[in-house]
Design a protein around this motif. Structure first.
Motif, mmCIF file in Angstrom:
data_model
loop_
_atom_site.group_PDB
_atom_site.id
_atom_site.type_symbol
_atom_site.label_atom_id
_atom_site.label_comp_id
_atom_site.label_asym_id
_atom_site.label_seq_id
_atom_site.Cartn_x
_atom_site.Cartn_y
_atom_site.Cartn_z
ATOM 1 N N VAL A 184 0.681 -2.428 -3.179
ATOM 2 C CA VAL A 184 -0.767 -2.255 -3.083
ATOM 3 C C VAL A 184 -1.053 -1.260 -1.968
ATOM 4 O O VAL A 184 -0.847 -1.546 -0.791
ATOM 5 C CB VAL A 184 -1.470 -3.594 -2.812
ATOM 6 C CG1 VAL A 184 -2.988 -3.390 -2.767
ATOM 7 C CG2 VAL A 184 -1.097 -4.611 -3.890
ATOM 8 N N GLY A 185 -1.503 -0.079 -2.369
ATOM 9 C CA GLY A 185 -1.765 0.990 -1.418
ATOM 10 C C GLY A 185 -0.838 2.160 -1.654
ATOM 11 O O GLY A 185 0.385 2.003 -1.631
ATOM 12 N N ALA A 229 4.130 4.505 -0.623
ATOM 13 C CA ALA A 229 4.879 5.586 -1.259
ATOM 14 C C ALA A 229 6.351 5.556 -0.857
ATOM 15 O O ALA A 229 7.244 5.675 -1.708
ATOM 16 C CB ALA A 229 4.265 6.937 -0.904
ATOM 17 N N VAL A 230 6.626 5.397 0.433
ATOM 18 C CA VAL A 230 8.012 5.434 0.904
ATOM 19 C C VAL A 230 8.785 4.205 0.434
ATOM 20 O O VAL A 230 9.925 4.320 -0.049
ATOM 21 C CB VAL A 230 8.049 5.564 2.440
ATOM 22 C CG1 VAL A 230 9.480 5.404 2.956
ATOM 23 C CG2 VAL A 230 7.477 6.907 2.872
ATOM 24 N N ILE A 231 8.178 3.033 0.539
ATOM 25 C CA ILE A 231 8.864 1.829 0.053
ATOM 26 C C ILE A 231 9.102 1.945 -1.449
ATOM 27 O O ILE A 231 10.195 1.643 -1.949
ATOM 28 C CB ILE A 231 8.046 0.562 0.380
ATOM 29 C CG1 ILE A 231 7.975 0.355 1.894
ATOM 30 C CG2 ILE A 231 8.668 -0.672 -0.282
ATOM 31 C CD1 ILE A 231 7.013 -0.743 2.310
ATOM 32 N N ILE A 286 2.437 1.154 -8.299
ATOM 33 C CA ILE A 286 1.644 1.331 -7.083
ATOM 34 C C ILE A 286 0.185 1.460 -7.485
ATOM 35 O O ILE A 286 -0.168 2.271 -8.346
ATOM 36 C CB ILE A 286 2.101 2.574 -6.299
ATOM 37 C CG1 ILE A 286 3.586 2.436 -5.903
ATOM 38 C CG2 ILE A 286 1.232 2.788 -5.068
ATOM 39 C CD1 ILE A 286 4.136 3.628 -5.150
ATOM 40 N N ILE A 287 -0.663 0.645 -6.866
ATOM 41 C CA ILE A 287 -2.097 0.714 -7.155
ATOM 42 C C ILE A 287 -2.847 1.059 -5.871
ATOM 43 O O ILE A 287 -2.387 0.791 -4.761
ATOM 44 C CB ILE A 287 -2.637 -0.602 -7.749
ATOM 45 C CG1 ILE A 287 -2.534 -1.752 -6.736
ATOM 46 C CG2 ILE A 287 -1.910 -0.956 -9.033
ATOM 47 C CD1 ILE A 287 -3.245 -3.024 -7.170
ATOM 48 N N VAL A 338 5.475 -8.474 -4.127
ATOM 49 C CA VAL A 338 4.331 -7.632 -3.795
ATOM 50 C C VAL A 338 4.504 -7.107 -2.364
ATOM 51 O O VAL A 338 4.854 -7.866 -1.460
ATOM 52 C CB VAL A 338 3.002 -8.411 -3.897
ATOM 53 C CG1 VAL A 338 1.832 -7.549 -3.407
ATOM 54 C CG2 VAL A 338 2.763 -8.891 -5.321
ATOM 55 N N PHE A 339 4.262 -5.807 -2.199
ATOM 56 C CA PHE A 339 4.163 -5.219 -0.857
ATOM 57 C C PHE A 339 2.709 -4.839 -0.641
ATOM 58 O O PHE A 339 2.147 -4.058 -1.407
ATOM 59 C CB PHE A 339 5.072 -3.998 -0.727
ATOM 60 C CG PHE A 339 6.535 -4.335 -0.696
ATOM 61 C CD1 PHE A 339 7.174 -4.644 0.493
ATOM 62 C CD2 PHE A 339 7.275 -4.364 -1.871
ATOM 63 C CE1 PHE A 339 8.516 -4.977 0.518
ATOM 64 C CE2 PHE A 339 8.627 -4.689 -1.857
ATOM 65 C CZ PHE A 339 9.247 -4.994 -0.658
ATOM 66 N N TRP A 340 2.124 -5.387 0.410
ATOM 67 C CA TRP A 340 0.686 -5.242 0.656
ATOM 68 C C TRP A 340 0.468 -4.368 1.888
ATOM 69 O O TRP A 340 0.851 -4.737 2.996
ATOM 70 C CB TRP A 340 0.070 -6.620 0.869
ATOM 71 C CG TRP A 340 -1.392 -6.615 1.212
ATOM 72 C CD1 TRP A 340 -1.950 -6.550 2.461
ATOM 73 C CD2 TRP A 340 -2.496 -6.690 0.302
ATOM 74 N NE1 TRP A 340 -3.321 -6.576 2.388
ATOM 75 C CE2 TRP A 340 -3.678 -6.666 1.072
ATOM 76 C CE3 TRP A 340 -2.584 -6.781 -1.087
ATOM 77 C CZ2 TRP A 340 -4.939 -6.731 0.493
ATOM 78 C CZ3 TRP A 340 -3.855 -6.837 -1.661
ATOM 79 C CH2 TRP A 340 -5.011 -6.819 -0.885
#
Length: 381
Positions: A6-7, A13-15, A28-29, A227-229
């Protein structure tokens, strides 16, 4: 695995790129209509100037690995930030350096003389500075504090420097040489075509899909493995414990035919002048030539719901609330909080990238071991 990030800023982007290269499928949103988060750049339609839409972002680092990483995805051009400030009716160079001292006091001091002179103006009765004001008075004295720190800080933070901790002035920016390069770092530059094309190149991988103008919904997590926030930490929990405090910026755009101020950044130290600074964006791309110019006056204020958050406040009240959110996050499986907003820390771009790379490594290690991925790779408290 299926991963939701998320983001679409630097962290996401890097992750996403690292995990995609490791064989995971990444979606990716971002709620905004563009990638790159707050370092988004775009051409001004009227003048052709490359605009830093959410304020200037200057890449500087001593981390050679991060420097090599960004140069994989963009051509970086040399750029050194040389800030000026207008205070008490005169223009000076920042950070405070030997030229600033000699200009301000009308002296011709050499480095050793200037060091002794500034020490003679300092309030040596302050042995353990507790506040921002005490820190400044102890190290530079009342004259330089009034001219360069007090008014600017009051405008930037919306409170008296007596209410701010001394830690905000971790390294008092005073140099006893004529070096006016704002940063000390070995590697400094700007991507030739702006940050947004650089982020687009990072996202250019067959295992990455990007959906813009898309808000996160809790049911999205049910369709993925993790999820990565990178949004606001309190926002993930719908602000159920209250809102963490941020300062935000308002921008007042104006154009000029020719060169408006002769530098990229002009600070305004006087309290009577409402803006904290004016940025002239064509000077962030000195390898380009433009007849017209676009400038932005910046005004800092308390962030309200719906504002773009910029600077986490992190005073006593905010830290107490942050601790509660950190406990809540650590008890929530399946999500990792990353980046400036997700960890409620002010991060430079190079640190953001390094932490994103480390986060991807941690995820890979946890996946191999069959362990649960931590809510935080970097300690937010």
């Amino acid at each position: 695995m299926k991963i939701l990030l998320v983001g679409a800023g630097l962290s996401g982007a890097v992750i996403g790129r690292e995990l995609a290269e490791a064989g995971h499928d990444c979606r990716i949103i971002d709620a905004r209509p563009h990638i790159a988060g707050n370092c988004h750049t775009e051409r001004d339609a009227e003048t052709g100037v490359m605009m830093h839409v959410y304020g200037p972002h200057i890449f500087h680092t001593d981390d050679e690995g991060v420097w090599d990483y960004v140069n994989r995805f963009a051509q970086f051009m040399p750029f050194q930030n040389r800030v000026k400030t207008t205070a008490q009716g005169r223009v000076y160079s920042l950070p405070i350096n030997l030229l600033t001292i000699n200009q301000f006091f009308g002296t011709t001091l050499r480095p050793d003389e200037a060091r002794a002179f500034i020490e003679s103006r300092a309030d040596t009765s302050i042995t353990e500075p507790r506040t921002f004001e005490e820190q400044a008075l102890r190290f530079v004295g009342p004259e330089l504090y009034e001219a360069f720190f007090r008014g600017y800080t009051e405008k930037q933070w919306g409170c008296s420097p007596t209410e701010l901790p001394a830690s905000i002035l971790k390294r008092l920016p005073v140099r006893f040489t004529y070096d006016d390069n704002y940063f000390f770092h070995r590697f400094q530059g700007m991507p030739r075509d702006g940050y947004t094309p650089m982020i687009a190149a990072i996202l250019d991988h067959p295992r990455i899909t990007v959906d813009l103008g898309t808000d996160y919904a809790p049911e999205m997590a049910e369709a993925v493995d993790h999820v990565f926030w990178s949004g606001p930490l309190d926002g993930y929990f719908d602000y159920r414990l209250g809102r963490l405090g941020y300062r935000t910026l308002d921008f007042e755009r104006f154009t000029h035919q020719g060169d408006y101020q002769g530098c990229a950044v002009m600070n305004y130290g006087d309290r009577e002048v409402p803006q904290t600074r004016i940025t002239e964006h064509k000077h962030f791309s000195p390898w380009e030539t433009h007849e017209g110019s676009v400038c932005y006056r910046e005004f800092a204020r308390q962030a309200e719901p719906g504002d773009t958050p910029y600077y986490p406040i992190r005073l006593v009240e905010e830290k107490a609330l942050l601790a509660q959110y950190v406990d809540l996050a650590r008890s929530t499986p399946g999500v990792t909080f990353v980046g400036r907003l997700g960890t409620y820390r002010y991060l430079d771009m190079d640190v953001t990238i390094r932490e994103a790379l480390e986060t991807a490594d941690h995820f890979a290690a946890a996946a191999r071991a069959g362990d649960r991925m931590a809510a935080f790779v970097q300690e937010p408290l």
